[in-house]
Motif scaffolding. Structure first.
Motif, PDB file in Angstrom:
ATOM      1  N   ALA A 180      -6.637  -2.388  -9.414  1.00  8.91           N
ATOM      2  CA  ALA A 180      -5.858  -2.978  -8.319  1.00  8.91           C
ATOM      3  C   ALA A 180      -5.117  -1.903  -7.538  1.00  8.91           C
ATOM      4  CB  ALA A 180      -4.870  -4.000  -8.880  1.00  8.91           C
ATOM      5  N   LEU A 181      -4.563  -0.952  -8.243  1.00 13.28           N
ATOM      6  CA  LEU A 181      -3.869   0.145  -7.575  1.00 13.28           C
ATOM      7  C   LEU A 181      -4.840   0.973  -6.740  1.00 13.28           C
ATOM      8  CD1 LEU A 181      -1.367   2.005  -7.188  1.00 13.28           C
ATOM      9  CD2 LEU A 181      -2.084   3.201  -9.255  1.00 13.28           C
ATOM     10  N   ALA A 215       3.486   2.285 -14.355  1.00 12.54           N
ATOM     11  CA  ALA A 215       4.860   2.184 -13.860  1.00 12.54           C
ATOM     12  C   ALA A 215       5.045   0.953 -12.984  1.00 12.54           C
ATOM     13  CB  ALA A 215       5.222   3.446 -13.079  1.00 12.54           C
ATOM     14  N   LEU A 216       4.018   0.606 -12.222  1.00 15.33           N
ATOM     15  CA  LEU A 216       4.086  -0.553 -11.319  1.00 15.33           C
ATOM     16  C   LEU A 216       3.725  -1.861 -12.018  1.00 15.33           C
ATOM     17  CD1 LEU A 216       2.376   1.076  -8.214  1.00 15.33           C
ATOM     18  CD2 LEU A 216       4.778   0.376  -8.351  1.00 15.33           C
ATOM     19  N   ASN A 217       3.238  -1.761 -13.273  1.00 22.33           N
ATOM     20  CA  ASN A 217       2.818  -2.934 -14.040  1.00 22.33           C
ATOM     21  C   ASN A 217       1.664  -3.662 -13.345  1.00 22.33           C
ATOM     22  OD1 ASN A 217       2.920  -4.624 -16.283  1.00 22.33           O
ATOM     23  ND2 ASN A 217       4.327  -6.063 -15.284  1.00 22.33           N
ATOM     24  N   VAL A 218       0.690  -2.876 -12.864  1.00 22.27           N
ATOM     25  CA  VAL A 218      -0.525  -3.429 -12.262  1.00 22.27           C
ATOM     26  C   VAL A 218      -1.714  -2.735 -12.920  1.00 22.27           C
ATOM     27  CG1 VAL A 218       0.601  -3.916 -10.060  1.00 22.27           C
ATOM     28  CG2 VAL A 218      -0.582  -1.732 -10.376  1.00 22.27           C
ATOM     29  N   GLN A 269       0.817  -1.203   0.000  1.00 16.99           N
ATOM     30  CA  GLN A 269       0.000   0.000   0.000  1.00 16.99           C
ATOM     31  C   GLN A 269       0.856   1.260   0.000  1.00 16.99           C
ATOM     32  OE1 GLN A 269      -2.388  -0.579   3.473  1.00 16.99           O
ATOM     33  NE2 GLN A 269      -3.745  -2.074   2.511  1.00 16.99           N
ATOM     34  N   LEU A 270       1.918   1.250   0.791  1.00 16.57           N
ATOM     35  CA  LEU A 270       2.797   2.419   0.854  1.00 16.57           C
ATOM     36  C   LEU A 270       3.530   2.619  -0.463  1.00 16.57           C
ATOM     37  CD1 LEU A 270       4.250   2.016   4.461  1.00 16.57           C
ATOM     38  CD2 LEU A 270       2.463   3.582   3.688  1.00 16.57           C
ATOM     39  N   VAL A 305      -4.885   1.779  -2.535  1.00 11.34           N
ATOM     40  CA  VAL A 305      -4.847   3.129  -1.970  1.00 11.34           C
ATOM     41  C   VAL A 305      -6.084   3.386  -1.125  1.00 11.34           C
ATOM     42  CG1 VAL A 305      -4.862   5.601  -2.537  1.00 11.34           C
ATOM     43  CG2 VAL A 305      -3.371   4.038  -3.798  1.00 11.34           C
ATOM     44  N   ARG A 306      -7.260   2.913  -1.588  1.00 14.49           N
ATOM     45  CA  ARG A 306      -8.485   3.097  -0.803  1.00 14.49           C
ATOM     46  C   ARG A 306      -8.405   2.358   0.533  1.00 14.49           C
ATOM     47  NH1 ARG A 306     -10.860   2.759  -5.891  1.00 14.49           N
ATOM     48  NH2 ARG A 306     -11.249   0.521  -5.649  1.00 14.49           N
TER      49      ARG A 306
END
Length: 311
Positions: free
Chosen positions: A31-32, A24-27, A5-6, A36-37
């Motif tokens: 899902a991202l 950038a995270l390839n997700v 999460q961080l 964050v939520r």
């Protein structure tokens, strides 16, 4: 709150967009957003403010950035440290080198470690020896060049070689100067120096003040590459070790004069964690560093001499 999460939160902060961060995270974007939520729900705070062009961090999110970066960095450092105790050197080792060593020794060190330890990652930090020493004591470096003895419950140091700080410049600017150069003569030479507080400059200022002489008008430049450019243009001279201008000295483009000042002859060594607590990875880098430096000193390269005594 977990590490993923961080990391996702910091990526959104960096890219100012959920879509760009996800790429950038390839997700996936959902899902991202879900991670964050979850972080916002756990903290009971809104970390981002959405707008038409993306997102901007909220006041609460801005406060979280420093904590998040510290946690992610500490996790990485811990993982690298533990990986260093495996049978094969692996993980990251943070190495502090001076600008001169960065030019003449680091390429060989990188080649050596790449050939023998392909899973080992060197993170190189360049700075002056006194600055590196402070970073080592603050646990920001694992292996570092230092200019004085360090013996603590956690750190030990080994003196390796002696080098001289010289006056280096185009032949025309050094014409008529002796070898060694009397310190007072430096007041008549156009100098480009480091910022105030750096060890070489402090030594020169102290000597001239005691002798009743004033420091010459100088150009102050912290960046080594800019100082080198001034010297190569022939407008100024620098106070530096021969290794910093090794190729140019060999070609005759510049010349070097020793300076008749005891503080300009210094012993440099290598500081590491104590042997009994040293990881396999740090030990491998230490061994390579020592071998390369001593070999260069034995061959008389760069004006180095092997340190024959302790600090």
């Amino acid at each position: 709150m977990d590490l993923k999460q961080l990391k996702y939160f910091l990526s959104v902060v960096e890219h100012k967009s959920f879509s760009a961060a996800a790429e950038a995270l390839n997700v996936t974007h959902p899902a991202l957003g879900q991670q964050v939520r979850k972080l916002e729900d756990e903290l009971g705070l809104q970390l981002f403010e959405r707008h038409s062009r993306g997102v901007r961090v909220s006041a609460a999110g801005a406060r979280l950035i420093g904590h998040a970066r510290d946690i992610v960095e500490r996790f990485q450092t811990t993982r690298d440290d533990m990986a260093g105790f495996s049978s094969n050197p692996t993980g990251r080792v943070r190495v502090g080198v001076t600008p001169a060593l960065g030019r003449v020794l680091v390429p060989a060190l990188l080649e050596h470690c790449s050939d023998l330890y392909p899973d080992l990652q060197l993170h190189l930090v360049q700075g002056y020896a006194d600055h590196l020493e402070r970073r080592l004591k603050d646990q920001e470096l694992d292996v570092s060049i230092v200019h004085s003895k360090i013996e603590t419950p956690h750190i030990e140091s080994l003196p390796l070689f002696v080098e001289k700080i010289c006056l280096i410049g185009r032949p025309g600017l050094l014409a008529g100067l002796g070898d060694p150069v009397e310190p007072e003569a430096l007041t008549r030479v156009p100098l480009i120096l480091d910022e105030r507080g750096q060890l070489t400059r402090t030594s020169l200022e102290g000597f001239l003040k005691n002798a009743g002489d004033r420091m010459p008008k100088t150009v102050e430049v912290q960046a080594v590459n800019i100082r080198r450019e001034f010297v190569m243009r022939g407008t100024h001279c620098a106070l530096a070790p021969r290794a910093l201008f090794f190729d140019e000295l060999n070609s005759g483009e510049v010349e070097a004069r020793d300076v008749d000042l005891p503080a300009f002859t210094r012993t440099l060594g290598l500081a590491t964690p104590r042997v009994e607590t040293m990881s396999r990875s740090i030990a491998a880098v230490r061994e390579a560093f020592v071998d390369l430096i001593l070999q260069s000193a034995e061959e008389g390269r760069y004006g180095w001499q092997i340190a024959r005594s302790d600090w």
